[in-house]
Motif scaffolding. Structure first.
Motif, PDB file in Angstrom:
ATOM      1  N   ARG A   1      18.509  26.872  37.409  1.00  0.00           N
ATOM      2  CA  ARG A   1      17.207  26.416  37.906  1.00  0.00           C
ATOM      3  C   ARG A   1      16.277  27.570  38.278  1.00  0.00           C
ATOM      4  N   GLU A   2      16.820  28.641  38.852  1.00  0.00           N
ATOM      5  CA  GLU A   2      15.978  29.733  39.358  1.00  0.00           C
ATOM      6  C   GLU A   2      15.035  30.315  38.313  1.00  0.00           C
ATOM      7  N   PRO A   3      15.514  30.656  37.106  1.00  0.00           N
ATOM      8  CA  PRO A   3      14.582  31.226  36.130  1.00  0.00           C
ATOM      9  C   PRO A   3      13.519  30.233  35.653  1.00  0.00           C
ATOM     10  N   LEU A   4      13.715  28.945  35.940  1.00  0.00           N
ATOM     11  CA  LEU A   4      12.764  27.931  35.501  1.00  0.00           C
ATOM     12  C   LEU A   4      11.636  27.700  36.504  1.00  0.00           C
TER      13      LEU A   4
ATOM     14  N   LEU B   1      21.930  25.574  32.233  1.00  0.00           N
ATOM     15  CA  LEU B   1      20.544  25.998  32.401  1.00  0.00           C
ATOM     16  C   LEU B   1      20.265  26.216  33.889  1.00  0.00           C
TER      17      LEU B   1
ATOM     18  N   ASN C   1      13.202  34.621  27.788  1.00  0.00           N
ATOM     19  CA  ASN C   1      14.256  35.322  28.531  1.00  0.00           C
ATOM     20  C   ASN C   1      15.306  34.357  29.062  1.00  0.00           C
ATOM     21  N   THR C   2      14.866  33.169  29.465  1.00  0.00           N
ATOM     22  CA  THR C   2      15.809  32.150  29.933  1.00  0.00           C
ATOM     23  C   THR C   2      16.697  31.709  28.781  1.00  0.00           C
TER      24      THR C   2
ATOM     25  N   GLN D   1       8.965  34.149  29.876  1.00  0.00           N
ATOM     26  CA  GLN D   1       9.966  33.651  30.821  1.00  0.00           C
ATOM     27  C   GLN D   1      10.911  32.666  30.126  1.00  0.00           C
ATOM     28  N   VAL D   2      10.362  31.757  29.331  1.00  0.00           N
ATOM     29  CA  VAL D   2      11.183  30.791  28.598  1.00  0.00           C
ATOM     30  C   VAL D   2      12.095  31.522  27.613  1.00  0.00           C
TER      31      VAL D   2
ATOM     32  N   ILE E   1      21.027  32.149  28.495  1.00  0.00           N
ATOM     33  CA  ILE E   1      21.932  31.004  28.536  1.00  0.00           C
ATOM     34  C   ILE E   1      23.180  31.318  27.737  1.00  0.00           C
TER      35      ILE E   1
END
Length: 170
Positions: A46-49, A44, A130-131, A127-128, A135
């Motif tokens: 960190r940047e997209p979070l 997971l 797309n994250t 955003q979630v 993964i």
């Protein structure tokens, strides 16, 4: 014969949905937070979070009657004890969350078939989503998993770890 495992269609019995809300939600929340923190930086990124920083998220497992509340901060994920509406709430049945985890279903399919509901900050939800899509989880092989979880295999790994600790390192 190399068969790929497919998660069977199921809905937990209604008793779980009635009993779940009466049980403490902290233990499963702690398990989720621990798993998310273990995946941080490995599976997971960190940047997209970053848009999640300081945000409260609620995951509702509808057929289990579970409501898991957590937040994301500079140090990672942590349980949230705030009962105010979350910035993002995701709801689905246990089978659908498992299908996401096992990569049998993608978030779009579940969302557009109304099996995954997202409420709250729609930009954050996107955003979630797309994250989750980005993964690259390894596909779980049931045969390998079964052999790793066999009692003899667990005992062998436990004994090997004990032996490693017993030998002084120089």
């Amino acid at each position: 014969m190399n068969r790929t495992f497919t998660l069977p269609a199921f809905i937990l019995p209604a008793v779980f949905a009635r009993l779940g809300p009466k049980l403490p939600q902290l233990p499963p929340t702690l398990a989720l937070v621990a798993a998310l923190n273990a995946a941080l930086g490995r599976l997971l990124p960190r940047e997209p979070l970053e848009p999640l920083l300081g945000k409260r998220v609620t995951i509702k497992v509808l057929d289990a009657g579970m409501t898991l509340r957590f937040a994301y901060g500079e140090r990672g994920f942590r349980p949230s004890f705030d009962t105010a509406p979350a910035d993002l709430a995701m709801s689905a049945r246990a089978r659908d969350f498992l299908a996401l985890l096992l990569r049998e279903e993608d978030p779009d399919t579940l969302f557009f078939s109304r099996r995954l509901l997202m409420e709250g900050d729609t930009a954050l939800g996107l955003q979630v989503k797309n994250t989750l899509d980005g993964i690259d989880l390894p596909r779980l092989d049931p045969a390998t998993l079964k052999s790793h979880l066999a009692p003899t295999a667990l005992l062998e790994r436990f004994v090997a770890r004990l032996a490693q600790r017993a030998v002084p390192h120089h």
